[in-house]
Design a protein around this motif. Structure first.
Motif, PDB file in Angstrom:
ATOM      1  N   ASP A 354       0.866  -1.185   0.000  1.00  0.00           N
ATOM      2  CA  ASP A 354       0.000   0.000   0.000  1.00  0.00           C
ATOM      3  C   ASP A 354       0.897   1.227   0.000  1.00  0.00           C
ATOM      4  O   ASP A 354       1.436   1.623   1.035  1.00  0.00           O
ATOM      5  N   ALA A 355       1.105   1.771  -1.191  1.00  0.00           N
ATOM      6  CA  ALA A 355       1.984   2.937  -1.332  1.00  0.00           C
ATOM      7  C   ALA A 355       1.181   4.231  -1.420  1.00  0.00           C
ATOM      8  O   ALA A 355       1.674   5.254  -1.866  1.00  0.00           O
ATOM      9  N   SER A 356      -0.072   4.181  -0.960  1.00  0.00           N
ATOM     10  CA  SER A 356      -0.928   5.363  -1.140  1.00  0.00           C
ATOM     11  C   SER A 356      -0.427   6.548  -0.329  1.00  0.00           C
ATOM     12  O   SER A 356      -0.683   7.703  -0.677  1.00  0.00           O
ATOM     13  N   GLY A 357       0.297   6.288   0.765  1.00  0.00           N
ATOM     14  CA  GLY A 357       0.817   7.405   1.555  1.00  0.00           C
ATOM     15  C   GLY A 357       2.209   7.829   1.141  1.00  0.00           C
ATOM     16  O   GLY A 357       2.816   8.686   1.783  1.00  0.00           O
ATOM     17  N   MET A 358       2.735   7.204   0.076  1.00  0.00           N
ATOM     18  CA  MET A 358       4.109   7.483  -0.341  1.00  0.00           C
ATOM     19  C   MET A 358       4.123   8.460  -1.527  1.00  0.00           C
ATOM     20  O   MET A 358       3.161   8.531  -2.287  1.00  0.00           O
ATOM     21  N   THR A 359       5.229   9.177  -1.669  1.00  0.00           N
ATOM     22  CA  THR A 359       5.314  10.154  -2.744  1.00  0.00           C
ATOM     23  C   THR A 359       6.493   9.939  -3.687  1.00  0.00           C
ATOM     24  O   THR A 359       6.516  10.486  -4.787  1.00  0.00           O
ATOM     25  N   PHE A 360       7.499   9.178  -3.253  1.00  0.00           N
ATOM     26  CA  PHE A 360       8.688   8.973  -4.066  1.00  0.00           C
ATOM     27  C   PHE A 360       9.067   7.483  -4.117  1.00  0.00           C
ATOM     28  O   PHE A 360       8.768   6.719  -3.192  1.00  0.00           O
ATOM     29  N   LEU A 361       9.742   7.137  -5.211  1.00  0.00           N
ATOM     30  CA  LEU A 361      10.465   5.864  -5.280  1.00  0.00           C
ATOM     31  C   LEU A 361      11.948   6.184  -5.323  1.00  0.00           C
ATOM     32  O   LEU A 361      12.388   7.022  -6.117  1.00  0.00           O
ATOM     33  N   HIS A 362      12.703   5.509  -4.423  1.00  0.00           N
ATOM     34  CA  HIS A 362      14.156   5.663  -4.453  1.00  0.00           C
ATOM     35  C   HIS A 362      14.795   4.383  -4.966  1.00  0.00           C
ATOM     36  O   HIS A 362      14.431   3.297  -4.549  1.00  0.00           O
ATOM     37  N   VAL A 363      15.732   4.517  -5.900  1.00  0.00           N
ATOM     38  CA  VAL A 363      16.576   3.380  -6.272  1.00  0.00           C
ATOM     39  C   VAL A 363      17.987   3.886  -6.524  1.00  0.00           C
ATOM     40  O   VAL A 363      18.181   5.013  -6.996  1.00  0.00           O
ATOM     41  N   ASP A 364      18.960   3.046  -6.174  1.00  0.00           N
ATOM     42  CA  ASP A 364      20.343   3.310  -6.545  1.00  0.00           C
ATOM     43  C   ASP A 364      20.695   2.327  -7.649  1.00  0.00           C
ATOM     44  O   ASP A 364      20.479   1.122  -7.501  1.00  0.00           O
ATOM     45  N   ILE A 365      21.218   2.835  -8.753  1.00  0.00           N
ATOM     46  CA  ILE A 365      21.586   1.957  -9.864  1.00  0.00           C
ATOM     47  C   ILE A 365      23.028   2.223 -10.270  1.00  0.00           C
ATOM     48  O   ILE A 365      23.568   3.301 -10.039  1.00  0.00           O
ATOM     49  N   ARG A 366      23.620   1.178 -10.846  1.00  0.00           N
ATOM     50  CA  ARG A 366      25.015   1.309 -11.252  1.00  0.00           C
ATOM     51  C   ARG A 366      25.271   0.362 -12.413  1.00  0.00           C
ATOM     52  O   ARG A 366      24.793  -0.778 -12.434  1.00  0.00           O
ATOM     53  N   THR A 367      26.020   0.815 -13.382  1.00  0.00           N
ATOM     54  CA  THR A 367      26.499  -0.077 -14.436  1.00  0.00           C
ATOM     55  C   THR A 367      27.956   0.232 -14.705  1.00  0.00           C
ATOM     56  O   THR A 367      28.399   1.381 -14.553  1.00  0.00           O
ATOM     57  N   GLU A 368      28.692  -0.810 -15.025  1.00  0.00           N
ATOM     58  CA  GLU A 368      30.123  -0.642 -15.333  1.00  0.00           C
ATOM     59  C   GLU A 368      30.329  -0.420 -16.828  1.00  0.00           C
ATOM     60  O   GLU A 368      31.444  -0.190 -17.273  1.00  0.00           O
ATOM     61  N   GLU A 369      29.239  -0.530 -17.588  1.00  0.00           N
ATOM     62  CA  GLU A 369      29.376  -0.429 -19.043  1.00  0.00           C
ATOM     63  C   GLU A 369      29.418   1.031 -19.482  1.00  0.00           C
ATOM     64  O   GLU A 369      28.860   1.895 -18.820  1.00  0.00           O
ATOM     65  N   SER A 370      30.056   1.248 -20.621  1.00  0.00           N
ATOM     66  CA  SER A 370      30.071   2.606 -21.152  1.00  0.00           C
ATOM     67  C   SER A 370      28.666   2.972 -21.626  1.00  0.00           C
ATOM     68  O   SER A 370      27.913   2.123 -22.101  1.00  0.00           O
ATOM     69  N   ILE A 371      28.318   4.239 -21.452  1.00  0.00           N
ATOM     70  CA  ILE A 371      26.960   4.701 -21.789  1.00  0.00           C
ATOM     71  C   ILE A 371      26.980   5.311 -23.191  1.00  0.00           C
ATOM     72  O   ILE A 371      27.758   6.233 -23.468  1.00  0.00           O
ATOM     73  N   ASP A 372      26.143   4.764 -24.075  1.00  0.00           N
ATOM     74  CA  ASP A 372      25.985   5.357 -25.399  1.00  0.00           C
ATOM     75  C   ASP A 372      24.781   6.293 -25.388  1.00  0.00           C
ATOM     76  O   ASP A 372      23.912   6.195 -24.516  1.00  0.00           O
ATOM     77  N   SER A 373      24.734   7.156 -26.381  1.00  0.00           N
ATOM     78  CA  SER A 373      23.681   8.188 -26.359  1.00  0.00           C
ATOM     79  C   SER A 373      22.285   7.591 -26.425  1.00  0.00           C
ATOM     80  O   SER A 373      21.338   8.152 -25.903  1.00  0.00           O
ATOM     81  N   ASP A 406      21.224  10.999 -17.953  1.00  0.00           N
ATOM     82  CA  ASP A 406      21.159  10.856 -16.492  1.00  0.00           C
ATOM     83  C   ASP A 406      21.941   9.642 -16.005  1.00  0.00           C
ATOM     84  O   ASP A 406      21.897   9.292 -14.831  1.00  0.00           O
ATOM     85  N   LEU A 407      22.592   8.947 -16.960  1.00  0.00           N
ATOM     86  CA  LEU A 407      23.342   7.731 -16.606  1.00  0.00           C
ATOM     87  C   LEU A 407      24.829   8.003 -16.698  1.00  0.00           C
ATOM     88  O   LEU A 407      25.275   8.815 -17.504  1.00  0.00           O
ATOM     89  N   GLU A 408      25.579   7.315 -15.841  1.00  0.00           N
ATOM     90  CA  GLU A 408      27.024   7.458 -15.877  1.00  0.00           C
ATOM     91  C   GLU A 408      27.632   6.102 -15.512  1.00  0.00           C
ATOM     92  O   GLU A 408      27.145   5.406 -14.625  1.00  0.00           O
ATOM     93  N   SER A 409      28.700   5.754 -16.200  1.00  0.00           N
ATOM     94  CA  SER A 409      29.319   4.451 -15.972  1.00  0.00           C
ATOM     95  C   SER A 409      30.198   4.478 -14.733  1.00  0.00           C
ATOM     96  O   SER A 409      30.852   5.479 -14.434  1.00  0.00           O
ATOM     97  N   GLY A 410      30.191   3.353 -14.003  1.00  0.00           N
ATOM     98  CA  GLY A 410      31.159   3.145 -12.928  1.00  0.00           C
ATOM     99  C   GLY A 410      30.897   3.928 -11.670  1.00  0.00           C
ATOM    100  O   GLY A 410      31.797   4.112 -10.847  1.00  0.00           O
ATOM    101  N   THR A 411      29.669   4.380 -11.484  1.00  0.00           N
ATOM    102  CA  THR A 411      29.360   5.084 -10.244  1.00  0.00           C
ATOM    103  C   THR A 411      27.907   4.841  -9.869  1.00  0.00           C
ATOM    104  O   THR A 411      27.081   4.532 -10.732  1.00  0.00           O
ATOM    105  N   TRP A 412      27.628   4.939  -8.591  1.00  0.00           N
ATOM    106  CA  TRP A 412      26.233   4.767  -8.168  1.00  0.00           C
ATOM    107  C   TRP A 412      25.425   6.013  -8.517  1.00  0.00           C
ATOM    108  O   TRP A 412      25.879   7.126  -8.301  1.00  0.00           O
ATOM    109  N   ILE A 413      24.261   5.807  -9.066  1.00  0.00           N
ATOM    110  CA  ILE A 413      23.352   6.904  -9.397  1.00  0.00           C
ATOM    111  C   ILE A 413      22.139   6.754  -8.502  1.00  0.00           C
ATOM    112  O   ILE A 413      21.432   5.737  -8.553  1.00  0.00           O
ATOM    113  N   SER A 414      21.919   7.735  -7.651  1.00  0.00           N
ATOM    114  CA  SER A 414      20.769   7.681  -6.748  1.00  0.00           C
ATOM    115  C   SER A 414      19.599   8.413  -7.383  1.00  0.00           C
ATOM    116  O   SER A 414      19.706   9.596  -7.734  1.00  0.00           O
TER     117      SER A 414
END
Lengths: 464, 301
Positions: A354-373, A406-414
């Motif tokens: 029940d996420a009715s009282g929630m307003t945000f989703l948080h995720v931390d993501i990371r990839t080691e691969e190079s980011i293409d456009s 908004d993506l960057e390789s080799g670092t955590w993105i919050s």
């Protein structure tokens, strides 16, 4: 580790060796000295319990599933009868029948090559798991539980008596085994039934041959490992296959202790006798194994680049958080991670959130691969509606695209994403998440465009 | 195959000449043991050893001690999938080659390898060697020490065909002696047979010998025949498991085993005799031949 194992296994022998040396100081120990005194009795159940054999059902199983049947038998005066419960049987809280039959005096089975028995069932069925080597951790001769467990999965039995052969992966290991027999079986399509086993014994068939052990399911894998983050060689990928006299290839699952594991560079990853992988240095190494001197099919090439970079630890007050996956919070129950379908990765929760009282989703993501456009990550949320079930005409869903900028390789993105931003239709065609009640959130979906490996941490809903 | 139905336990007595000689120890079917004991009680022998071979004068031998291709002065090859493209009359699936991938000598053994590969329209390759036009002999002792392969659809053989009397004489009139055949899916069962006019293919005079608590594919075994006028004895290691004489032939059938025969060794894949390999069949499969030895019939029997 190998030395320790050796010392443990042979402590009994060393003791007898010492005694002999003390009592006969002028003589060398001859080849005839009988170090082991374990009985070699091959019989488990012929017409009754063999000497020393016990019956110990699994907790939660139908405790009285096993009985001795004097009416139905293959040979002699009686057989072992197993009554598998129906689905929902109140006597079996976990809905299955299962037990181990140990002889805690220990037996020397090294002269045999298979456990054999005759069996039939009240209807054609597949016994989920059946084998030997299970001891409930009560064997005085073992440092770990079920050290030499052997499991045949989905053994098909029919309504006529037939003989079955469960090969021993490497009998030389079983000089003091307690686990004579074990099984676990649930209802077939919800229905219970009965099966019988007779003439249960170890045999030296002489025709169990052509061993083909495998690790990692016989696959050659490549993976990345991180210093001091231990891993385990998956037990479900450890098998031994023999060709039997019938011409059939019989595959059983074998415990790690049957295998001798090897790391090509122990300064990169060490592997214990139980298959625990410990990365200790930078570099690459290949994990292989042998069983009874035969090289196992399958390997894992591991690359260790360094320590694992953990995602930033969340600091929000737990009162304002519903956490799906985070070490920082108590997580809600999740049915499955990595529920693959159609190129997506889903996380499914049960019960729904029940996420009715929630307003945000948080995720931390990371990839080691190079980011293409053109690369992107799509995150979707799916709500099952008031019926808390998929379908029913009241499901809502919405997605948001994280684009390459908004993506960057080799670092955590919050990412802190307002729930009001999940406005795109989902890949499955759902919409309306933004305006929905969000009281029955069931699935969180990651779909990638151009990125093959994504690491995710700290998935939680929150309100400020 | 009809051949299974054809199998008859030959309950004849083993002739005196096969008993009471030095040789291998007795490990043979009960009926033969019984016969042996009865004879022994008459002959006051000192032990119950059974001699399975009598001929000791070598006429040809290949120990496969030189690495590389087999000796061209002894061995030729059948190449392809048969003169009629029908898998050598048996719907066999392999294409025979003389490539080292399919036959080579290494470390004192000849290795015949059945590979799963697409080659010349076939799904498998293997090899068949024969001494046709290079070595043939009438009567004698023909034996080879072989480790056979295993698996559904795998068919190794060590056998002989009669030299044609004329270009028009065809099988089965030329005669065929199968010293060793086995189906890879029956790893404990050895088959020895004679084929001739009126008793060929599924109607061959054949016997299956079942190993007890042992398999054919886990080690080397010696497979052989001793062949003289009016008899062919089949043996494995120290066990004489069958004797075939003209009396065993169908009424009126000709005994076609009084002329020169040449040797064949091959590893077939699939065909009507074994059926096709399946997903359980492991490839490659290897047939190892440690030696082939031929001895002269000494005329004393």
């Amino acid at each position: 580790m190998k030395n320790r194992k050796f010392i443990y296994l042979h402590s009994t022998f060393l003791l007898s060796l010492l005694l002999i040396l003390v009592s006969g100081c002028e003589r060398e120990v001859s080849d005839e000295v009988d170090f082991a005194s374990f009985q070699t009795n091959p019989e488990v159940f012929i017409d009754g319990f063999s000497g020393g054999l016990e019956y110990l059902p699994f907790g939660g199983s139908k405790l009285d599933a096993f009985s001795v049947d004097e009416e139905v038998k293959y040979k002699g005066t009686s057989s072992m009868r197993f009554d598998v419960p129906n689905f929902g049987d109140p006597e079996a809280t976990l809905g299955f029948a299962g037990a181990i039959f140990p002889d805690y005096g220990g037996r020397d089975l090294s002269g045999y090559d298979a456990l054999t028995f005759w069996a039939k069932a009240s209807k054609a069925a597949s016994i989920d798991q059946i084998g030997f080597g299970s001891d409930f951790g009560e064997s005085q001769f073992r440092d770990i539980q079920d050290k030499y467990l052997v499991t045949k999965q989905n053994l098909r039995i029919s309504t006529g008596w037939a003989k079955y052969v469960i090969p021993i992966p490497d009998a030389s290991k079983l000089i003091n085994e307690s686990g004579m027999f074990w099984y676990a079986e649930g209802p077939e399509d919800g229905d219970g039934y009965t099966f019988w086993i007779d003439e249960l014994k170890f045999e030296k068939l002489g025709t169990v041959a052509q061993p083909r052990p495998a690790i990692f399911g016989g696959e050659d894998l490549e993976a990345e490992a991180f210093i001091n983050i231990q891993g385990q060689i998956p037990q479900e990928g450890l098998t031994q296959t023999f060709n039997l006299a019938s011409g059939v290839n019989e595959t059983v699952f074998a415990a790690p202790s049957y295998f001798t594991f090897n790391s090509s560079d122990v300064d990169v990853v060490r592997v214990s006798e139980l298959g625990v992988l410990t990365p200790v240095g930078i570099g690459t190494t290949t994990i292989t194994a042998t069983l009874g001197g035969v090289k196992a099919q399958g390997s894992a090439a591991l690359e260790v680049k360094g320590g694992f970079n953990l995602a930033p630890v969340p600091t929000r007050n737990e009162e304002n958080v519903i956490s799906i996956f985070s070490d920082a919070y108590t997580n809600v129950p999740v049915d499955n991670y990595n529920g693959f379908f159609g190129g997506q990765t889903t996380t499914g929760t049960n019960p729904t959130i029940d996420a009715s009282g929630m307003t945000f989703l948080h995720v931390d993501i990371r990839t080691e691969e190079s980011i293409d456009s053109g690369d992107s990550i799509v995150i979707e949320l799916i709500d099952f509606g008031a019926d808390s079930a998929f379908g029913g005409g009241n499901d809502t869903g919405g997605g948001i695209t994280i684009s390459s900028g908004d993506l960057e390789s080799g670092t955590w993105i919050s990412l802190d994403i307002p729930l009001a931003s999940f406005t795109n239709n989902t890949g499955g065609g759902l919409s309306g998440f933004v305006n929905g009640a969000r009281a029955n959130v069931a699935q969180l979906v990651f779909a990638s465009g151009g990125i093959s490996t994504l690491t995710v941490d700290n998935m939680y809903f929150y309100t400020e | 195959m009809n051949q299974i139905n054809q199998v008859q336990m030959k309950e004849k007595m083993i002739p005196q000449r096969y008993l009471n000689r030095t040789g291998g120890t007795l490990s043979i079917m009960n009926k033969l043991v019984l016969a042996g004991i009865l004879l022994l009680s008459f002959s006051c022998a000192v032990d119950n050893e059974q001699t399975v071979t009598n001929f000791t004068q070598l006429t040809m031998q290949d120990e496969f001690d030189t690495d590389g291709a087999p000796d061209g002065s002894i061995w030729g090859y059948d190449i392809g999938n048969g003169p009629n493209g029908d898998g050598w009359g048996n719907q066999e699936l392999q294409y025979y080659t003389d490539r080292p991938e399919n036959v080579t000598i290494n470390n004192g053994v000849m290795i015949i390898t059945a590979q799963e590969e697409s080659f010349q329209g076939s799904g498998y390759t293997s090899a068949r060697l024969l001494t046709k036009d290079k070595f043939s002999q009438t009567y004698g002792r023909f034996e080879a020490r072989i480790r056979v392969p295993y698996g559904q659809g795998i068919w190794p053989a060590f056998w002989m065909l009669g030299v044609q009397d004329s270009p028009t004489e065809i099988w089965p009139f030329i005669g065929e002696i199968d010293i060793m055949e086995m189906r890879g899916q029956d790893p404990t069962k050895l088959i020895g047979s004679l084929h001739g006019p009126g008793y060929s293919g599924g109607e061959a005079i054949s016997k299956e010998y079942l190993l007890q608590n042992e398999r054919l594919d886990t080690g080397f075994h010696v497979y052989g025949i001793e062949w003289g006028p009016d008899y062919v004895n089949h043996y494995i290691d120290d066990v004489l498991y069958n004797q075939i004489t003209p009396e065993d032939l169908p009424e009126g059938a000709d005994w076609v085993f009084d002329n020169d025969f040449y040797i064949l060794i091959n590893l077939a894949v699939g065909g009507s005799f074994v059926g096709s390999p399946n997903a359980e069949t492991v490839f490659p499969q290897t047939m190892l031949v440690d030696y082939v030895r031929v001895y002269k019939y000494n005329g004393l029997n």
